[in-house]
Design an enzyme around this catalytic site. Structure first.
Site: not given
Length: 814
Positions: A554, A578, A610, A666, A677, A681, A796
């Site tokens: 999630t 994250k 990913a 998202e 986002d 990262k 993806g």
């Protein structure tokens, strides 16, 4: 001559008794046989309940009696021909009348002594043996009933009487020499004292009865018929992979039976031991199964024969400086326990003589403390010895095998295996004979410990991973599909068995303790119970499976806050979420610390890129002594997809909408387009590089207009992408004029980080980054001129799922 004993489950119902008669009939073709039977399954407990109720003045004892009467009369009606039932029923009713009168006496005088208890419980075997012998007689077998009370002579230690073997052997030998019948049926468990008082041989004593008779008549074999196909390598109720042991020695059988292998009553072996009479454990419900043969010397040369355990143990510890060098402390301790008839299951003492640790039954803990504290009251008052320490809710686990002494490293393998699975060992005991290595563990860890040790010593080193999966949407669904497709490959090639034990979506949760069938998980989840994250957590911890992994698919903040709870329970965490690793630095550090402290991996490779091996590569650089000086990266596959497809012929709104449809953004595209986002990262990469950094420290040069940033909802936000078309077209046009491409770039340099939209020239490594690809450039002490480059699909569901799957497999290979 053969002796066959049938336990309570074997004679629990008339259908089961018919199986017994069939087995006896086949055995009697070749040999004369003695058949020892227990009470009908569960009757002994009902008899004791009736006695206790009567003693307390509770008239419900009559209901218990009625239940006993009904079961035995029903058995007669189903086993004896209808025209012959009256005489059998009449005899049984006479016996039941005596039982009822005895219970009524207990009710009137409120007394239920061990002597009276023996009289009450003896009715179970006396009734069953009579009914079974009559059923055999009407099955045209040459059978006679003999009351064991007339053969086995004991002392008057009621409820657990000791056999007087000289008199008993003489009586048994004489009876069987005179016996002319092919089959003799005898009640197990019951005996009598020299003056004719009813006694019993202790719970499970029907096995003992059979062994006493076998030894007295020099039987060729003693067969114990039960509901399992022999003694197993571990309790099959706890260990699904457990299997019957073909052949073990008397000593090994005694060790296993002492430590909870309940198919055999521990004293059973003693009468047949000296005469070397083999014992065979057989299954009434699978008569053709080979079972377990117990002999003086086993043909099985394996180091470990079985793993067993005792539940509900208390650890009591006597310690104090006043014990050191003082003779007689141990004698006084054990005498105090002996006087209270407290059985000791395990003893260990420190070489310093400062403490003695003993394992006893939980039920005896209070009695033990009173007795020991009284015995050492003077030393306790003088503060030379501490009051007895009691720790309840423990268990003993034991590894058993005659050949352990000739194999080095067994104990090391046992303890390291338990330690690696976070099973804490409280005490250890091993005899010089090395037939048994025992350890005291927490009661809650029994199943995990048994499965872990069984896997280590008996299985083909296939590691079982148990997954608890939260989120079965885009990414979660792909992960389950990948697991299903690869399950057999993992077993065959990596020796990994991956089981999904639980699934949740936002509304429902579904558990299957044996593993969910991934062919129809959607239907199971649709009809499952309502999701409650606290109940979910409790179920995970109650199951306490080895190699448990909590998988978070999630982007939910509340789910990420649960990681610490799982890690503290030694449950590994694998996540693409994250939020945890990009929250407060102190929380991030704490999760890493908990992972180390509780030996529970915390893996989050998919937080960045990913399925690309970005974080793993970075960890290896740092671990090998390299130092990161600068990071440049395009870390948003969704933003890269958007800006690669945004041109003169498409509107920004249409491209963002397409990205959402294809699953690159998202559900709330503001998360991607705001740059938050990407900030998360680069923050994670900076932290993994060894830099203390907060999200608020990162500079965000947003390309969104003010109206988009202030939009209150997704609908409002998407509408601003239409109304601000001029703003977005200008960004694209300015880059195009300079022969540049737009890329959303994250940078970390000299302890500072920033993110923003950049115009990338044609000679830059980022320029030809197509589709949804990510790229990371690591500049380090070793890679100072030419950076280490990692490039590939960074968004993806498929690649994210594969990254999660890789982390799961990584745990299996640790």
């Amino acid at each position: 001559m053969k002796v066959l004993k049938f336990g309570g489950t074997s004679v629990a119902t008339s259908e089961n008794i018919k199986k017994v008669i069939s087995i006896v009939k086949e055995s009697s073709y070749k040999d004369n046989i003695a058949v020892v039977v227990s009470a009908l399954g569960g009757i002994t407990d009902v008899l004791l309940d009736a006695g206790n109720l009567a003693c307390s003045g509770n008239e419900e004892y009559q209901l218990k009696f009625k239940n006993i009467e009904d079961r035995h009369l029903q058995a007669i009606r189903e086993l004896v021909p209808i025209n012959s039932q009256s005489s059998v029923i009449g005899h049984v009713k006479d016996m039941l009348n005596k039982l009822e009168n005895t219970l009524e006496g207990i009710y009137l005088i409120n007394e239920f002594s061990p002597k009276t208890s023996d009289k009450i419980v003896s009715f179970g075997e006396l009734l069953s043996s009579y009914i079974i012998s009559e059923a055999m007689r009407y099955s045209e077998l040459d059978v006679v009933l003999k009351n064991s009370q007339e053969l086995i002579v004991t002392n008057q230690n009621f409820s657990n009487a000791s056999v007087k073997f000289s008199k008993t052997n003489e009586t048994i030998s004489h009876f069987f020499k005179e016996n002319k019948h092919q089959i003799v049926v005898l009640p197990g468990f019951v005996a009598s004292s020299e003056n004719g008082e009813v006694t019993t041989l202790g719970r499970g004593g029907s096995d003992y009865t059979a062994a006493i008779i076998a030894a007295a008549v020099n039987a060729s074999i003693l067969e114990i018929w039960t509901d399992v196909s022999g003694m197993y390598t571990a309790n099959p109720k706890f260990v699904k992979q457990a299997f019957p042991i073909r052949n073990i020695s008397y000593q090994e059988a005694m060790e296993l039976s002492h430590f909870g292998a309940k198919v055999l009553y521990p004293p059973t072996i003693h009468p047949v031991l000296d005469k070397e009479i083999p014992i065979c454990i057989k299954n009434t419900f699978d008569a053709k199964a080979e079972g377990t043969l117990i002999t003086k010397i086993s043909s099985n040369t394996d180091a470990i024969k079985g793993i067993s355990h005792i539940e509900n143990m208390a650890l009591i510890t006597l310690e104090g400086s006043g014990m050191i060098g003082i003779p007689g402390i141990s004698k006084r301790l054990f005498e105090a326990l002996s006087l209270q008839k407290i059985n000791v299951s395990l003893i260990t003492q420190a070489s310093s003589e400062h403490s003695i640790c003993i394992a006893i039954n939980n039920a005896d803990a209070k009695k033990a403390k009173e007795a020991v504290d009284t015995e050492f009251s003077y030393e306790i008052e003088q503060q030379k010895i501490d009051p007895l320490i009691i720790e309840k809710n423990n268990a003993i686990i034991a590894v058993v095998g005659d050949n352990m002494k000739s194999h080095q490293g067994i104990s090391g393998k046992m303890f390291s295996t338990l330690g690696n699975n976070n099973v804490n060992i409280r005490a250890i005991a091993q005899g010089a004979s090395e037939k048994n290595i025992s350890a005291v563990i927490a009661h809650k860890d029994i199943k995990k410990a048994l499965n872990t040790l069984h896997s280590k010593f008996f299985e083909n080193q296939i590691m079982q991973l148990n997954l608890f999966v939260v989120g079965v949407g885009n990414v979660g669904g792909k992960l389950l599909q990948q697991i299903k497709n690869q399950q057999q490959y993992l077993i065959d090639n990596l020796k990994l068995q991956v089981r999904v034990i639980a699934l949740t979506n936002s509304k429902k949760m579904y558990f299957n303790e044996d593993g969910i069938n991934l062919e129809n998980w959607k239907a199971k989840l649709e009809n499952a119970e309502k999701l409650d994250v606290d109940v979910f957590f409790k179920k995970v911890t109650d199951l306490n499976y080895r190699n448990s992994i909590f998988v978070d698919n999630t982007a939910n903040e509340s789910i990420s806050k649960l990681y610490s709870k799982y890690l503290k329970e030694s449950v590994a965490v694998v996540t693409c979420n994250k939020i945890a690793c990009s929250s407060n630095y102190s929380d991030y550090v704490n999760l890493k610390k908990l992972a180390r402290e509780y030996n529970a991996p915390f893996l989050f490779e998919t937080n960045v890129g990913a399925g690309l091996p970005i974080i793993d590569t970075l960890k290896n650089l740092i671990a090998s002594g390299d130092k990161v000086t600068k990071i440049q990266a395009v870390l948003s596959g969704s933003l890269n997809f958007i800006f690669n497809n945004f041109n003169d012929e498409t509107s920004f709104y249409d491209v963002v909408q397409q990205a959402g449809v294809e699953g690159y953004t998202e559900p709330d595209p503001r998360i991607d387009l705001s740059g938050v986002d990407v900030m998360r990262k680069i923050l994670i990469l900076a932290r993994e590089s060894g830099t203390k950094l907060e999200l608020s420290d990162i500079e965000n040069e947003s390309f969104l207009p003010k109206s988009s940033l202030e939009a209150k909802s997704v609908v409002d936000f998407m509408e601003t992408l239409k109304t601000e078309i001029t703003h977005f077209n200008k960004l694209q046009k300015n880059a195009s004029v300079k022969n540049c491409r737009l890329k959303y770039v994250a940078e970390f340099d000299n302890g500072k980080a920033k993110v923003g939209l950049k115009e990338i020239p044609a000679n830059h490594p980022f320029y030809n980054l197509d589709g949804k690809d990510n790229i990371v450039l690591f500049y380090t002490t070793r890679y100072s001129e030419q950076p280490l480059i990692i490039k590939g699909a960074g968004a993806g569901a498929d690649v994210t799922a594969s990254g999660l799957f890789a982390d799961i497999i990584r745990i299996g290979n640790i």
